[in-house]
Structures are given as C-alpha cells and as structure tokens.
Design a protein around this motif. Structure first.
Motif, short mmCIF file in Angstrom:
data_model
loop_
_atom_site.label_atom_id
_atom_site.label_comp_id
_atom_site.label_asym_id
_atom_site.label_seq_id
_atom_site.Cartn_x
_atom_site.Cartn_y
_atom_site.Cartn_z
N SER A 262 0.83 -1.29 0.16
CA SER A 262 0.11 0.11 -0.09
C SER A 262 0.73 1.24 0.15
O SER A 262 2.02 1.37 0.80
CB SER A 262 -0.90 0.05 1.13
OG SER A 262 -1.67 1.17 1.21
N PRO A 263 0.38 2.30 -0.90
CA PRO A 263 1.15 3.58 -0.71
C PRO A 263 0.83 4.47 0.55
O PRO A 263 1.72 5.33 0.58
CB PRO A 263 0.81 4.22 -2.18
CG PRO A 263 -0.61 3.81 -2.02
CD PRO A 263 -0.78 2.30 -1.73
N SER A 264 0.10 3.98 1.28
CA SER A 264 -0.46 4.80 2.22
C SER A 264 0.47 4.56 3.69
O SER A 264 0.75 3.30 4.02
CB SER A 264 -1.84 4.42 2.78
OG SER A 264 -2.39 5.03 3.97
N SER A 265 1.00 5.57 4.36
CA SER A 265 1.31 5.43 5.40
C SER A 265 0.90 4.76 6.69
O SER A 265 1.54 4.06 7.58
CB SER A 265 2.12 6.81 5.74
OG SER A 265 1.18 7.61 6.30
N SER A 266 -0.30 4.81 6.38
CA SER A 266 -1.37 4.07 7.47
C SER A 266 -1.18 2.60 7.39
O SER A 266 -1.60 2.12 8.52
CB SER A 266 -2.74 4.82 7.63
OG SER A 266 -3.08 4.40 6.32
N ASN A 267 -0.74 2.00 6.38
CA ASN A 267 -0.67 0.57 6.05
C ASN A 267 0.83 0.28 6.09
O ASN A 267 0.99 -0.76 5.59
CB ASN A 267 -1.19 0.30 4.84
CG ASN A 267 -2.89 0.68 4.92
OD1 ASN A 267 -3.59 0.56 5.84
ND2 ASN A 267 -3.50 1.00 3.65
N LEU A 268 1.52 1.07 6.74
CA LEU A 268 3.02 0.75 6.90
C LEU A 268 3.30 -0.83 7.30
O LEU A 268 4.15 -1.38 6.93
CB LEU A 268 3.86 1.90 7.31
CG LEU A 268 5.35 1.69 7.62
CD1 LEU A 268 6.01 1.48 6.20
CD2 LEU A 268 6.07 2.59 8.38
N GLU A 269 2.89 -1.01 8.34
CA GLU A 269 3.07 -2.32 9.01
C GLU A 269 2.62 -3.39 8.22
O GLU A 269 3.30 -4.53 8.13
CB GLU A 269 2.33 -2.59 10.57
CG GLU A 269 2.60 -3.51 11.27
CD GLU A 269 2.12 -3.72 12.39
OE1 GLU A 269 2.29 -4.54 13.15
OE2 GLU A 269 1.31 -2.69 12.97
N GLU A 270 1.44 -3.28 7.44
CA GLU A 270 0.98 -4.37 6.58
C GLU A 270 1.84 -4.50 5.42
O GLU A 270 2.31 -5.58 4.73
CB GLU A 270 -0.50 -4.03 6.17
CG GLU A 270 -1.49 -4.23 7.16
CD GLU A 270 -1.64 -3.35 8.31
OE1 GLU A 270 -0.90 -2.35 8.07
OE2 GLU A 270 -2.36 -3.80 9.27
N SER A 271 2.23 -3.30 4.93
CA SER A 271 3.37 -3.65 3.83
C SER A 271 4.57 -4.00 3.93
O SER A 271 5.05 -4.84 3.31
CB SER A 271 3.47 -2.00 3.27
OG SER A 271 2.37 -1.28 2.62
N LEU A 272 5.03 -3.81 5.25
CA LEU A 272 6.46 -4.31 5.69
C LEU A 272 6.30 -5.98 5.91
O LEU A 272 7.26 -6.70 5.55
CB LEU A 272 6.81 -3.61 6.85
CG LEU A 272 7.37 -2.38 7.00
CD1 LEU A 272 7.95 -1.62 8.37
CD2 LEU A 272 8.81 -2.26 6.10
N ASN A 273 5.04 -6.23 6.42
CA ASN A 273 4.64 -7.66 6.84
C ASN A 273 4.78 -8.79 5.30
O ASN A 273 5.29 -9.74 5.33
CB ASN A 273 3.44 -7.80 7.40
CG ASN A 273 3.62 -7.44 8.72
OD1 ASN A 273 4.79 -7.54 9.41
ND2 ASN A 273 2.53 -7.29 9.75
#
Length: 227
Positions: A142-153
């Motif tokens: 996701s390009p959204s910073s609010s979904n950073l944790e999901e993107s890293l996972n």
C-alpha cells in the motif's frame, strides 16, 4: 470445475467466468476487499510429430494464484460473516507461511516436516513450493503510510518465499523417453554406417574385410533396436 478449451480466447473466457465467482466485500480498510484466495490452473498439451511419424506429447501446467491480504479485525472492523471470512483468509496464509518457513530456511531443510496437507491451498501449490515448478511471486503493498506495518509484513513474507529453491525439470513419459533414446541410437548407427562406407572406398582391399565385419555387427545391432 474443469473446462476443455482449444484456443487462448476460450481460456480467457473461462478465466473471466472464474473471476465472476470471486466474492468481494467492503471493510474499513478496503471498499472491495477479496474475501477468499483464488487459484486458476491451466493445463496445456502439445503434440508434435517427427519426420518418421512418431508423435510426442508435452504437457505443461500453470497455476495462477491471487492471495487475499491478511486482515486484523482491529483495522478492518469486520463483524459476523466478514469476520469469519477474514479468519479463514488468515488461516490459509498462516499455513502457507509455515510451509515457506520450512522450505526457505537452510537450517530446516530436510530436518523439519513441511505441512503441505494443512490446507487445500498448500496442497495445490506443492509443486510451486520446493517442487519442480518455476515460481514467480508479486508482492503488492500500500502507498499509504497508515498501512506501513501491513506493507512491511508483506515484503517480509515475499522475502522468505524468495529463499525457496525449486528444481524445475521436465517430466518425460517413460515410453516417450525410451523411444527417443532408440531414435538417437538409430541416428548414431546410421552415421557410423555412412562413415564406414566412406572409409571402405578409401582403404585397401585387404582392410575391407574388417570393415565388412564391423558393418555386419552394426546392422545386427540396428535390427535388434528396431525390434
């Protein structure tokens, strides 16, 4: 459900039909969230005929998989049916993650059990995970910073999968392989006979006796191979 098709256009029609069967729903994170994983298998059969009339069949299989993203109830705010769907999605991803961990860690290879049978998804993808398939994985973030944790996972998940070593080989039917070997022997013998014939024209009369013996031996071997 299986469908026999004879062209790429017909295959695309089947793919579109399968896409219509997919279930999507709205959550707090995604307005059109996939509510299940999706898998489409395409089996291609190619028949080629050699100059001597021998037919050989080559079969290939392609698995196209669309994995639904993992969900946290706190973020999705799912309830009821949507919550159960999210739990099932996470279960499938957990089992797939366990298989990836067992195959991707060099310290565990051959020393730990690989739980392919713990889910239908991993059973279907057994060849793609450490088997004799070639596998390409695309990770969507996701390009959204609010979904950073999901993107890293997601990236960590893909990085573990990258460590899996597949051994892609061509599975050849035993009869086809044997016939191909015999054809190879025949070609080699024909070349040898041609070489002997050319040599016999150049050598002296005294040497032709030995060449005739070799020629007779080659013809006997050729007859046995044809039988």
């Amino acid at each position: 459900k299986k469908h026999k098709v004879d062209s790429a256009q017909e295959a695309l029609v089947c793919l579109a039909s399968g896409m219509l069967r997919r279930v999507t729903g709205s959550t707090a994170m995604n307005a059109s969230s996939s509510r299940s994983h999706a898998l489409s298998s395409v089996m291609v059969e190619q028949t080629t005929t050699s100059a001597d009339g021998h037919a050989s069949v080559l079969r290939s299989k392609f698995n196209f998989v669309d994995l639904a993203g993992s969900e946290r109830q706190k973020r999705t705010q799912a309830e009821g049916k949507r919550l159960k769907e999210g739990i099932d999605i996470n279960k499938g991803l957990l089992v797939l993650g366990n298989v990836i961990s067992a195959l991707g860690d060099t310290r565990k290879i051959g020393k730990t059990f690989v739980p392919y049978r713990d889910s239908k998804l991993t059973r279907l993808l057994k060849g793609s995970l450490g088997g004799n398939h070639k596998t390409l994985m695309i990770a969507c973030v996701s390009p959204s910073s609010s979904n950073l944790e999901e993107s890293l996972n997601c990236l960590r998940y893909a990085n573990r999968a990258k460590n899996i070593k597949n051994n892609a080989v061509v599975n050849v039917d035993a009869n086809t392989k044997f016939i191909s070997q015999l054809n190879g022997h025949i070609v080699a013998l024909a070349s040898e006979l041609l070489r002997i014939k050319e040599c016999s024209n150049e050598r002296s009369e005294g040497e032709r006796l030995d060449i005739t013996v070799d020629n007779k031996f080659s013809m006997e071997l050729l007859s046995e191979l044809i039988k």
